[in-house]
Design a protein around this motif. Structure first.
Motif, PDB file in Angstrom:
ATOM      1  N   UNK A  67       0.810  -1.220   0.000  1.00  0.00           N
ATOM      2  CA  UNK A  67       0.000   0.000   0.000  1.00  0.00           C
ATOM      3  C   UNK A  67       0.848   1.277   0.000  1.00  0.00           C
ATOM      4  N   UNK A  68       1.968   1.253   0.690  1.00  0.00           N
ATOM      5  CA  UNK A  68       2.795   2.464   0.768  1.00  0.00           C
ATOM      6  C   UNK A  68       3.300   2.862  -0.617  1.00  0.00           C
ATOM      7  N   UNK A  69       3.657   1.861  -1.418  1.00  0.00           N
ATOM      8  CA  UNK A  69       4.241   2.155  -2.728  1.00  0.00           C
ATOM      9  C   UNK A  69       3.214   2.256  -3.846  1.00  0.00           C
ATOM     10  N   UNK A  70       2.090   1.554  -3.706  1.00  0.00           N
ATOM     11  CA  UNK A  70       1.214   1.393  -4.869  1.00  0.00           C
ATOM     12  C   UNK A  70      -0.227   1.847  -4.684  1.00  0.00           C
ATOM     13  N   UNK A  71      -0.616   2.248  -3.475  1.00  0.00           N
ATOM     14  CA  UNK A  71      -2.020   2.584  -3.245  1.00  0.00           C
ATOM     15  C   UNK A  71      -2.253   4.036  -3.671  1.00  0.00           C
ATOM     16  N   UNK A  72      -2.280   4.250  -4.983  1.00  0.00           N
ATOM     17  CA  UNK A  72      -2.315   5.609  -5.508  1.00  0.00           C
ATOM     18  C   UNK A  72      -3.377   5.773  -6.582  1.00  0.00           C
ATOM     19  N   UNK A  73      -3.799   7.016  -6.765  1.00  0.00           N
ATOM     20  CA  UNK A  73      -4.574   7.436  -7.926  1.00  0.00           C
ATOM     21  C   UNK A  73      -3.792   8.557  -8.608  1.00  0.00           C
ATOM     22  N   UNK A  74      -4.039   8.735  -9.899  1.00  0.00           N
ATOM     23  CA  UNK A  74      -3.364   9.804 -10.631  1.00  0.00           C
ATOM     24  C   UNK A  74      -4.123  11.118 -10.451  1.00  0.00           C
ATOM     25  N   UNK A  75      -3.398  12.159 -10.108  1.00  0.00           N
ATOM     26  CA  UNK A  75      -3.993  13.450  -9.768  1.00  0.00           C
ATOM     27  C   UNK A  75      -3.449  14.534 -10.693  1.00  0.00           C
ATOM     28  N   UNK A  76      -4.284  15.528 -10.975  1.00  0.00           N
ATOM     29  CA  UNK A  76      -3.840  16.745 -11.663  1.00  0.00           C
ATOM     30  C   UNK A  76      -4.247  17.948 -10.820  1.00  0.00           C
ATOM     31  N   UNK A  77      -3.538  19.048 -10.999  1.00  0.00           N
ATOM     32  CA  UNK A  77      -3.837  20.271 -10.250  1.00  0.00           C
ATOM     33  C   UNK A  77      -4.164  21.413 -11.202  1.00  0.00           C
ATOM     34  N   UNK A  78      -5.095  22.252 -10.773  1.00  0.00           N
ATOM     35  CA  UNK A  78      -5.317  23.537 -11.427  1.00  0.00           C
ATOM     36  C   UNK A  78      -4.032  24.344 -11.244  1.00  0.00           C
ATOM     37  N   UNK A  79      -3.398  24.720 -12.347  1.00  0.00           N
ATOM     38  CA  UNK A  79      -2.079  25.346 -12.257  1.00  0.00           C
ATOM     39  C   UNK A  79      -2.106  26.721 -11.591  1.00  0.00           C
TER      40      UNK A  79
ATOM     41  N   UNK B 193      -4.262  22.480 -16.624  1.00  0.00           N
ATOM     42  CA  UNK B 193      -3.995  21.482 -15.601  1.00  0.00           C
ATOM     43  C   UNK B 193      -2.549  21.020 -15.665  1.00  0.00           C
ATOM     44  N   UNK B 194      -2.043  20.578 -14.522  1.00  0.00           N
ATOM     45  CA  UNK B 194      -0.696  20.007 -14.478  1.00  0.00           C
ATOM     46  C   UNK B 194      -0.691  18.624 -15.132  1.00  0.00           C
ATOM     47  N   UNK B 195       0.491  18.071 -15.329  1.00  0.00           N
ATOM     48  CA  UNK B 195       0.590  16.685 -15.775  1.00  0.00           C
ATOM     49  C   UNK B 195       0.137  15.760 -14.647  1.00  0.00           C
ATOM     50  N   UNK B 196      -0.456  14.605 -14.955  1.00  0.00           N
ATOM     51  CA  UNK B 196      -0.889  13.679 -13.897  1.00  0.00           C
ATOM     52  C   UNK B 196       0.309  13.133 -13.121  1.00  0.00           C
TER      53      UNK B 196
END
Length: 729
Positions: free
Chosen positions: A190-202, A269-272
């Motif tokens: 979970x520490x290494x792989x429990x992720x979703x891809x996120x983008x940010x309003x720049x 948006x930023x890169x994921x």
């Protein structure tokens, strides 16, 4: 729970407004959202092509009209051209309507879905089933409070879960802490792989889930933009089907290609990039022990396997179960109870000999037939079909009897709660959805206004979890099978040469070693043959997500004969994992309906909960404010309490019809009306039928029908009927 990154009560057909009419099919899973649109491809492509041609014809004819006017052509010639233009516009409009009709019906009628959902959610919040947490401070997304009826339903669902699984299957229940040391979740991955891809309003820094933005764009284009070509529509559908496999780079490229911007500000948006969904904390005042709020309850069971195995007399198979809170720091929670940051999971870990996954009680469920969606049907664009569970296991569609047994038990659990069996299906994971170690995985998906929602995952996870914790902790989490006589066995021995691997792979040495040691016998012997013939072989390391080159001097593979008195092995685990909040929300939708008031001037809401889960089983109404009737109501209340039946007394002066309507909206299945000092009427919610029973019998009758010892039909047949025309809505 790996699926989250999820009693047919007799009734008359009075339901006027529900979601049965909005059923869909899907070719690919899309968790916690509207399923990808499946439209008859020939019809849609043909109409989109036709619309494109009509649009071109309208544009060309419009240009012709303008040219005639510019050249001052004769009026009859211009009028004829305009008439032709209007005709083409009508033809274009007709094609648009037909295309919109197909999209709306195949897309599950988004406007109708939203209207239905709004009616359900408004009722749930108004009657305090649940409300946003910290409401007076404007709330926090993804956090909800259950009110009194919501708490009662949740308690009833969990009580039935305990009865149906823990008690009937003799499981071992545990209760482990929510705070988990980092080392445990490091071992589990979970520490290494429990992720979703996120983008940010720049510009504002607001965060969004990247795949949600792409999915919303594709879905909206397909449902609302009639001008896109058949080729573009096919491309968008393909993106919806494969986006779960996109790398951050591929996802970012699609977002840029389609010009997707921040929904609220339209900023770029930023890169994921990956965002870990666990809530991080530290244990103790020094802050030296890192930890996390657990993202699932399963790890507490795995780390206690050794003690549970001894507690069970060192016998397999056995199952351990846990109900508890889990936490996920969702990037942009939405869709109410379906995607939240704190939620209740009920998980089972059934430990079994990997060489014998039969189940002694499989025959109990083998004849069940229900909607199943094997991967072959998904890949070929077909819909879910009713299959016999026994046949599915016999044909190998379901990997083994134990997995099949739990699929059957989950089906019985959900339908007895009140989930509509026609809107429940079991979907098999596609090959690219499953972890490399998994033998087979199925999701129980329930159809709601949001589409098909995965609410239960049933997975054969092989021995991965116990091996991972054994390797990290150094404690062998194994089981034993003693032989009556010593056996000569041939053992596979894989010995990675760590010095050579270290020189070749440096920091990745550990990943390569673990992957080599995890090979099964067939893989290992194939590698041995290739190394002996070629001296080198390409080898895929899943934890690095790449292929590396293994040379002959890097690993030794052999078979050795030994005499053994016992077999020591790591058990496989079959894991049914239940998202309780998701199940409850789908139950709300499946049980919600409206019906006309007695005057016919309004629609009255009601929840048709089975007595098993209803928040209150019975209400007690004195017909009028009368001390004698109120005393009789108190006597009935005391008797109901003594037999454990939840109830409520309503002595307000409002009409009996309005009191019935209030309790119908809470889903109360029975109402006792005290209208004399010797007898009362009992009303059943769905049919509005009433029977008359003696005052002394009232509590026992309601108790029997609430606990399933009698059906309402039995009550109806056993007692005098009472006309409700004068009293009901």
């Amino acid at each position: 729970m790996r699926i989250f990154s999820t009693l047919v009560f007799p009734r008359r057909q009075q339901q006027i407004f529900n979601l049965r009419q909005f059923q869909t099919t899907t070719i690919r899973r899309n968790p916690i959202s509207i399923a990808p649109i499946q439209i008859p491809m020939d019809a849609e492509q043909s109409l989109r092509q036709s619309l494109s041609e009509k649009s071109s014809s309208v544009e060309a004819q419009g240009n012709a009209v303008r040219a005639l006017k510019a050249s001052r052509a004769a009026k009859p010639e211009i009028d004829a051209a305009i008439e032709q233009l209007n005709k083409l516009k009508l033809e274009k409009s007709a094609v648009e309507k037909e295309l919109q009709s197909i999209i709306s019906s195949s897309g599950n009628g988004s406007l109708n879905r939203e209207a239905f959902r709004k009616a359900v959610v408004n009722t749930l919040e108004r009657r305090l089933f649940y409300i946003p947490s910290f409401k007076i401070y404007s709330g926090v997304a993804g956090l909800f409070d259950y009110g009194p009826p919501g708490c009662a339903i949740k308690s009833n669902v969990l009580s039935f879960w305990r009865q149906h699984f823990i008690l009937e299957e003799n499981m071992l229940e545990v209760d482990c802490p929510c705070v988990t040391p980092e080392v445990v979740l490091k071992a589990s991955g979970h520490v290494d792989k429990f992720t979703d891809l996120m983008v940010k309003d720049e510009k504002t820094g607001t965060c969004y889930r990247a795949d949600h933005l792409l999915k919303d764009y594709c879905t909206e284009k397909l449902e609302k933009d009639l001008t896109i070509s058949a080729e573009k529509a096919a491309e968008l559908k393909d993106v919806l089907a494969v986006m779960e496999d996109f790398s951050p780079e591929q996802l970012g490229a699609k977002i840029k290609e389609y010009g997707i911007t921040a929904p609220d500000t339209k900023n770029p948006l930023s890169d994921p990039y990956p965002f870990n969904l666990m809530f991080q904390t530290s244990i103790g005042p020094s802050g030296l022990i890192p930890g996390y709020m657990r993202p699932e309850t399963a790890q507490g069971i795995f780390v206690n396997f050794k003690d549970l195995y001894y507690y069970n007399g060192k016998k397999l198979p056995f199952a351990a179960a846990q109900i508890g809170q889990a936490f996920r720091n969702e990037i942009s929670p939405r869709q109410g109870l379906l995607r939240v940051r704190e939620f209740t999971l009920a998980e089972i870990e059934h430990f079994v000999d990997p060489e014998n996954k039969s189940h002694p009680k499989f025959s109990d469920v083998a004849k069940l037939e229900f909607l199943m969606f094997p991967r072959e049907e998904q890949m070929s664009g077909q819909s879910a079909k009713k299959l016999c569970l026994g046949e599915a296991v016999a044909k190998g569609t379901v990997n083994n009897e134990t997995l099949g047994y739990f699929i059957g038990r989950v089906y019985l659990f959900l339908t007895r709660l009140g989930i509509d069996k026609e809107r429940l299906r079991f979907r098999q994971h596609l090959a690219n959805e499953m972890a490399h170690y998994a033998a087979d995985c199925w999701d129980a998906e329930i159809e709601s206004s949001y589409g098909w929602i995965e609410c239960v995952g049933i997975a054969d996870r092989s021995a991965y979890d116990l091996r991972a914790h054994s390797d990290k902790s150094g404690v062998p989490l194994v089981a034993e099978e003693k032989f009556a006589e010593p056996k000569e066995v041939e053992k596979l021995v894989i010995t990675p040469v760590k010095k050579e691997l270290g020189l070749a792979f440096k920091g990745n040495q550990k990943n390569v070693v673990e992957s080599l040691e995890a090979m099964n016998e067939e893989e290992a012997m194939e590698m041995k043959a290739s190394l002996e013939s070629k001296g080198e072989v390409e080898f895929y390391v899943c934890t690095l997500n790449k292929t590396v080159s293994i040379k002959k001097n890097m690993v030794s593979i052999s078979k050795e004969k030994k005499k053994e008195h016992q077999r020591v092995f790591t058990p496989s685990v079959i894991e049914p994992s239940f998202g309780i909040g998701r199940i409850i929300y789908c139950l709300y939708e499946h049980c919600f309906s409206t019906r006309p008031s007695k005057a016919g001037d309004e629609q009255l809401n009601l929840f048709r909960f089975p007595p098993l889960v209803a928040p209150i089983k019975c209400t007690v109404f004195p017909l009028v404010q009368n001390q004698q009737f109120e005393e009789a109501a108190k006597v009935i209340s005391k008797e109901l309490a003594s037999v454990g039946i939840s109830h409520k007394i309503d002595i307000t002066g409002t009409s009996i019809g309005k009191r019935y309507a209030r309790t119908d909206e809470l889903g109360v299945p029975f109402a006792i009306t005290v209208d004399s000092d010797t007898s009362v009427t009992i009303r059943e919610r769905d049919s509005k039928d009433q029977v008359r029973v003696s005052l002394k019998e009232a509590a026992s009758v309601v108790s029997s029908v609430s606990e399933g010892k009698m059906m309402w039909q039995d009550v109806w047949a056993s007692f005098p009927h009472h006309s409700s025309a004068a009293a009901d809505e």
